[in-house]
Design a protein around this motif. Structure first.
Motif, PDB file in Angstrom:
ATOM      1  N   ALA A 122       0.469   7.058  -6.621  1.00 41.06           N
ATOM      2  CA  ALA A 122      -0.907   7.663  -6.986  1.00 41.06           C
ATOM      3  C   ALA A 122      -0.394   9.407  -6.593  1.00 41.06           C
ATOM      4  O   ALA A 122      -0.969  10.079  -7.438  1.00 41.06           O
ATOM      5  N   ARG A 160       0.554   4.293  -2.870  1.00 37.72           N
ATOM      6  CA  ARG A 160       0.109   5.476  -2.556  1.00 37.72           C
ATOM      7  C   ARG A 160       1.313   6.443  -3.099  1.00 37.72           C
ATOM      8  O   ARG A 160       0.891   7.480  -3.510  1.00 37.72           O
ATOM      9  N   ALA A 214      -6.003   7.478  -9.956  1.00 37.16           N
ATOM     10  CA  ALA A 214      -5.246   7.504  -8.642  1.00 37.16           C
ATOM     11  C   ALA A 214      -6.119   7.506  -7.238  1.00 37.16           C
ATOM     12  O   ALA A 214      -6.149   6.800  -6.537  1.00 37.16           O
ATOM     13  N   LEU A 215      -7.086   8.586  -7.808  1.00 38.52           N
ATOM     14  CA  LEU A 215      -7.958   8.880  -6.361  1.00 38.52           C
ATOM     15  C   LEU A 215      -9.043   7.376  -6.302  1.00 38.52           C
ATOM     16  O   LEU A 215      -9.436   6.868  -5.197  1.00 38.52           O
ATOM     17  N   MET A 250      -7.103   4.897  -4.523  1.00 42.86           N
ATOM     18  CA  MET A 250      -6.783   5.083  -2.997  1.00 42.86           C
ATOM     19  C   MET A 250      -8.325   4.840  -2.394  1.00 42.86           C
ATOM     20  O   MET A 250      -8.319   4.182  -1.202  1.00 42.86           O
ATOM     21  N   ARG A 251      -9.102   5.272  -2.902  1.00 41.36           N
ATOM     22  CA  ARG A 251     -10.457   5.030  -2.410  1.00 41.36           C
ATOM     23  C   ARG A 251     -10.919   3.486  -2.056  1.00 41.36           C
ATOM     24  O   ARG A 251     -11.164   2.929  -1.144  1.00 41.36           O
ATOM     25  N   PRO A 280       0.899  -1.169   0.035  1.00 44.46           N
ATOM     26  CA  PRO A 280      -0.025   0.022   0.040  1.00 44.46           C
ATOM     27  C   PRO A 280       0.857   1.277  -0.187  1.00 44.46           C
ATOM     28  O   PRO A 280       0.511   2.429  -0.747  1.00 44.46           O
ATOM     29  N   THR A 281       1.947   1.504   0.533  1.00 42.57           N
ATOM     30  CA  THR A 281       2.815   2.549   0.811  1.00 42.57           C
ATOM     31  C   THR A 281       3.384   2.889  -0.834  1.00 42.57           C
ATOM     32  O   THR A 281       3.342   3.913  -1.122  1.00 42.57           O
ATOM     33  N   TYR A 329      -8.461   1.169  -1.714  1.00 44.65           N
ATOM     34  CA  TYR A 329      -7.419   0.626  -0.882  1.00 44.65           C
ATOM     35  C   TYR A 329      -7.918   0.926   0.703  1.00 44.65           C
ATOM     36  O   TYR A 329      -8.023   0.278   1.405  1.00 44.65           O
ATOM     37  N   GLU A 330      -8.750   2.252   0.794  1.00 43.96           N
ATOM     38  CA  GLU A 330      -9.177   2.561   2.071  1.00 43.96           C
ATOM     39  C   GLU A 330     -10.418   1.737   2.308  1.00 43.96           C
ATOM     40  O   GLU A 330     -10.636   1.529   3.568  1.00 43.96           O
TER      41      GLU A 330
END
Length: 94
Positions: A61, A58, A76-77, A80-81, A54-55, A83-84
Motif C-alpha cells: 500500500a 501495508r 490502497a486506502l 488498509m481500511r 498484514p506487514t 485491514y483495520e
C-alpha cells in the motif's frame, strides 16, 4: 475501400477499458484489482501474501502511494481500511 470483416478479435486491438472497482467489495476482489493495477506500473504483488501478511500488505500500500495513480491510491486506502476494521478477513488463504 472495402471494410474488413470483424474476426471476433477486434476488442483485443484496443486499450482495455478501465475496470470499475467496487472499493467496498470483497477483500479478495479488491486485492486482485490492486495487484493487477500495481502490475501495470511494473510492481509484482503476491495476492497470497496480501491475504496472509498484514506487514507485506501495508508495504505494498505504501508503494502504491508513490505511484502517480489516484485510483491505485484509493484501492490502497480501502485495503488498509478493511485491514483495520476486520483483520480476520485477511487471515485466510483462498
Amino acid at each position: 475501400m472495402t471494410p474488413v470483416p470483424d474476426s471476433g478479435f477486434s476488442h483485443f486491438a484496443h486499450e482495455p477499458q478501465e475496470p470499475q472497482v467496487a472499493l467496498l467489495g470483497g477483500a479478495t476482489d479488491l486485492i486482485e484489482a490492486f495487484s493487477l493495477r500495481m502490475a501495470r506500473h511494473g510492481m509484482c504483488v503476491s495476492r497470497r501474501m496480501m491475504l496472509a501478511d498484514p506487514t507485506y500488505a501495508r508495504q505494498q500500500a505504501a508503494h502504491a502511494h508513490t505511484l502517480d495513480d489516484p485510483l491505485l491510491v484509493l484501492m490502497a486506502l480501502e485495503l488498509m481500511r478493511q485491514y483495520e476494521s476486520d483483520p480476520s478477513v485477511f487471515g485466510h488463504l483462498h
